[in-house]
Scaffold this active site. Structure first.
Site, PDB file in Angstrom:
ATOM      1  CG  ASP A  23     -33.286 -30.908  33.338  1.00 26.36           C
ATOM      2  OD1 ASP A  23     -33.906 -31.952  33.592  1.00 26.36           O
ATOM      3  OD2 ASP A  23     -32.208 -30.895  32.720  1.00 26.36           O
ATOM      4  CB  SER A  51     -26.077 -37.333  25.111  1.00 29.36           C
ATOM      5  OG  SER A  51     -27.048 -36.531  25.753  1.00 29.36           O
ATOM      6  CB  ILE A  52     -26.030 -32.146  25.002  1.00 33.22           C
ATOM      7  CG1 ILE A  52     -27.368 -32.841  24.713  1.00 33.22           C
ATOM      8  CG2 ILE A  52     -26.004 -30.762  24.361  1.00 33.22           C
ATOM      9  CD1 ILE A  52     -27.695 -32.995  23.259  1.00 33.22           C
ATOM     10  CB  VAL A  83     -18.219 -30.216  32.540  1.00 30.68           C
ATOM     11  CG1 VAL A  83     -17.731 -29.226  33.588  1.00 30.68           C
ATOM     12  CG2 VAL A  83     -19.664 -29.911  32.158  1.00 30.68           C
TER      13      VAL A  83
END
EC number: 2.7.-.-
Length: 549
Positions: A287, A133-134, A137
Site C-alpha cells: 500500500d 474511513s477506517i 489518529v
C-alpha cells in the site's frame, strides 16, 4: 437480512439507478424478471446520461460512502480488468471523512487499554492528527519515557458497517455473475472477495502492528528504509501505539528540493527497496501510495524513506518469484514464447492453452513497447499488459500478483515523479540476474538435490505401483468426466437462477410490507408484494431436484 440491511440495500439500489449504472449492462444480458423488478418497484430515471460510465460509477461510489470509496480505489488499480479511462476516474476517489467525537475516541482507547488514558499517556491531543474511513489518529507522549507517539483507533461500529456493505457487494457480484455468465472477463465475485480480504485485514490493527514489526526487523540496519517502532504491549485489534515520525511527504517535491535531497538516489532506492522486499524477504509493503511514504529530514544527500501503514502486505511463493523474474528477463530479451511457456508452467493459465496463440498475443502487445528507449519502459505496465493478455486466455486471478502489480505501478510513478530520467531496467536488471543465479545456479541445485535424497530413497520402491495406479485411474476418470461436468454445470445454473428469484422475492415482499407500515402509496406496495410472491413461485418451481449429480 435485518430491516437495517434492507434499508441500506434499498439506498444502494436507488443510488445505482440514479446514476444509471443499470444502463451499463447490455440489455440482451438482463433477464425479464430483472426488468420487471426494476420498473415495478424503482421508477427512477437515469439523471446522468450526459456522463461517461466511469464518471457515473465514481459519483455513485462517492455518494455511497467510505466502504464503496475504498472499493473504487482498489478497482482503480485493477487495470487488468478496467480500461484506463475507467481506472483514472476511480483513482480520483478520496477517502476523506469528518473525524468522530474525541470523547468517543477516548472511550474506545480506554476500553482497549482497560485503563484511563492518563495511566499511559501525557498530552493526549483531542484534535485528531488524521481521520479516514477506517480509523482516526491522535498524538500523545508516553508517560513511561516521554517519547512522542501516535495512537491509531478504529472508528466506532466500523466492523459492522463494513461487513453489512460487503454482504450487499457479494450479492450484487453474484447477480452480475449470473447475468454475465461463467466465461466473463470481469469475474465480479472474485474481485469482491479480493476486496474483502484486503479491507478485513485493515480492520485488524494488531495485524498491522505485527506486519510493521516484521518489516522493521527486515530493514533494521538499512540506510534506505525506516519503519517506526511499534509499542507491541499497547497494540490491540482496535488500537495501536507507535513512534511518531517527522518527515517530508514523498509527494512534496518542492520541500525535498529545498532541503537539497538527492532525488536521483532517492528514486533509485525506491526501486531497489521494492525488489529487495519481493525477492530477498518475500514480504512487501503493498500500500505504498504517497500518503504512506515520507522522507527523513536528516542526511538529504543520503536520503532515507520512512514507511507507514503496514495493514496490507504481500507475499509470493518461491515459484511465483522465479516465474516473475524469468518473465521480466524474457520480456527484455524479447523471448515471447518463453513468456507464454512460463504462464502455463506456473499454472496461472490452463495447461491446455495454445502456446503459439498465446505467444502471438504477447508479441502483439509487447513488441511496440520496444519503439521506446529502455529507460522509458514501465515494469508495471509490462506486467499489466501481460496480465491483460493472459486474462483473454482465462488466467486464474492471482491476488498476490495483483498486489505486486499495483505496488510496482506506485513505485514507478513515484520514482519518475522524483527523477524523470529514472532507468528502472538499469536499476533492476542486476538485482534480478543475481537473484536468478542464486536460485538456479549449480550450487543451489546440488543443495536442493542433497536435501531431497533421503525422501526419494525412502519412496523409490513405491514408484512402479503409483505409476500403474495413476494410469488406471486416469482411464476410468476420462470415461465419466465430460458427462459429470455437463450435469454439474446444468445443476449450478438452475441453482443460481432459483436462488436469485427467491432472494429477490423476499426483498420485494419485505420492502412492500415496510411501505404499507409507513402508509406509502398502496399500488407500489401491494404490487411489490404480488411481484415477490410470483417470483417466489417461479424460484421454487425452478429449483434443481435434490438428487446426486
Amino acid at each position: 437480512m435485518t430491516a437495517k440491511n434492507i434499508r441500506r440495500a434499498y439506498h444502494v439500489i436507488r443510488t445505482a439507478l440514479h446514476y444509471g449504472l443499470d444502463d451499463l449492462i447490455p440489455s440482451k444480458l438482463t433477464p425479464w424478471y430483472f426488468k420487471l423488478f426494476r420498473y415495478s418497484f424503482f421508477w427512477l430515471r437515469n439523471q446522468h446520461k450526459d456522463k461517461v460510465g466511469g464518471e457515473r460509477l465514481k459519483l455513485a461510489m462517492q455518494e455511497l460512502g467510505p466502504v464503496y470509496i475504498k472499493f473504487g480505489q482498489m478497482l482503480s488499480t485493477r487495470r487488468d480488468l478496467l480500461s484506463d479511462e475507467w481506472a483514472e476516474e476511480l483513482a480520483m476517489l478520496q477517502d476523506r471523512v469528518p473525524p468522530f467525537d474525541s470523547a468517543i475516541a477516548r472511550a474506545s482507547i480506554e476500553t482497549e487499554l482497560n485503563a484511563p488514558i492518563e495511566s499511559y499517556f501525557n498530552d493526549f491531543d483531542d484534535i485528531p492528527l488524521a481521520s479516514a474511513s477506517i480509523s482516526q489518529v491522535h498524538t500523545a507522549t508516553l508517560k513511561s519515557n516521554g517519547a512522542a507517539v501516535v495512537l491509531k483507533i478504529l472508528r466506532p461500529d466500523v466492523e459492522q458497517k463494513v461487513h453489512a456493505d460487503l454482504l450487499l457487494m457479494s450479492q450484487a457480484a453474484d447477480f452480475l455473475e449470473t447475468l454475465l455468465g461463467t466465461n466473463n472477463r470481469l469475474r465480479p465475485a472474485e474481485v469482491v472477495e479480493d476486496y474483502r480480504t484486503t479491507i478485513e485485514g485493515e480492520l485488524n490493527l494488531k495485524l498491522e502492528a505485527l506486519n510493521a514489526i516484521k518489516l522493521r526487523n527486515n530493514f533494521i540496519d538499512s540506510n534506505a528504509l525506516y519503519i517506526p517502532y511499534m509499542y507491541e504491549e499497547l497494540c490491540f485489534t482496535r488500537l495501536i501505539v507507535m513512534e511518531r515520525i517527522d518527515g517530508i511527504p514523498v509527494s512534496d517535491k518542492v520541500a525535498l528540493e529545498a532541503q537539497g535531497t538527492n532525488l536521483k538516489l532517492l528514486a533509485e532506492r525506491g526501486v531497489e527497496l521494492f525488489f529487495t522486499q519481493v525477492f530477498r524477504d518475500n514480504f512487501f509493503h503493498a500500500d505504498m501510495h504517497p500518503g504512506n511514504i515520507f522522507v527523513s529530514r536528516e542526511h538529504p544527500n543520503d536520503p532515507l524513506y520512512i514507511g507507514l501503514d503496514c495493514g496490507i502486505m504481500g507475499t509470493l511463493t518461491e515459484e511465483d518469484k522465479r516465474y516473475l523474474a524469468e518473465n521480466f528477463l524474457a520480456f527484455f530479451n524479447r523471448d515471447y514464447r518463453r513468456i507464454a511457456q512460463l504462464y502455463i508452467e506456473s499454472g496461472w493459465v490452463s495447461p491446455d492453452t495454445d502456446v503459439a496463440a498465446f505467444e502471438q498475443a504477447v508479441k502483439v502487445v509487447c513488441e511496440p513497447m520496444f519503439n521506446k528507449p529502455l529507460d522509458e519502459i514501465s515494469f508495471g505496465h509490462v506486467l499489466l499488459e501481460l496480465f491483460r493478455t493472459a486474462r483473454r486466455f482465462d488466467m486464474v486471478v492471482q491476488p498476490q500478483l495483483v498486489l505486486l502489480e499495483k505496488t510496482l505501478l506506485y513505485i514507478e510513478g513515484l520514482g519518475r515523479q522524483l527523477y524523470p530520467q529514472l532507468d528502472l531496467w538499469q536499476t533492476a536488471k542486476p538485482f534480478l540476474e543475481q537473484w536468478m543465479a542464486e536460485q538456479v545456479g549449480p550450487k543451489v541445485m546440488a543443495a536442493k538435490v542433497k536435501q531431497k535424497l533421503p525422501y526419494w530413497a525412502e519412496h523409490l520402491p513405491e514408484l512402479p505401483e503409483l505409476i500403474y495406479d495413476n494410469l488406471k485411474m486416469g482411464r476410468n476418470l476420462s470415461k465419466n468426466q465430460n458427462n459429470l461436468l455437463d450435469r454439474y454445470l446444468k445443476h449450478q445454473q438452475k441453482a443460481h437462477k432459483s436462488n436469485y428469484l427467491l432472494i429477490t422475492s423476499a426483498i420485494l415482499v419485505i420492502c412492500g410490507t415496510i411501505l404499507i407500515n409507513q402508509d406509502a402509496t398502496l399500488w407500489p406496495s401491494y404490487g411489490s408484494i404480488g411481484t415477490g410472491i410470483a417470483l417466489w413461485v417461479l424460484g421454487w418451481r425452478s429449483r434443481p431436484k435434490n438428487r446426486k449429480i
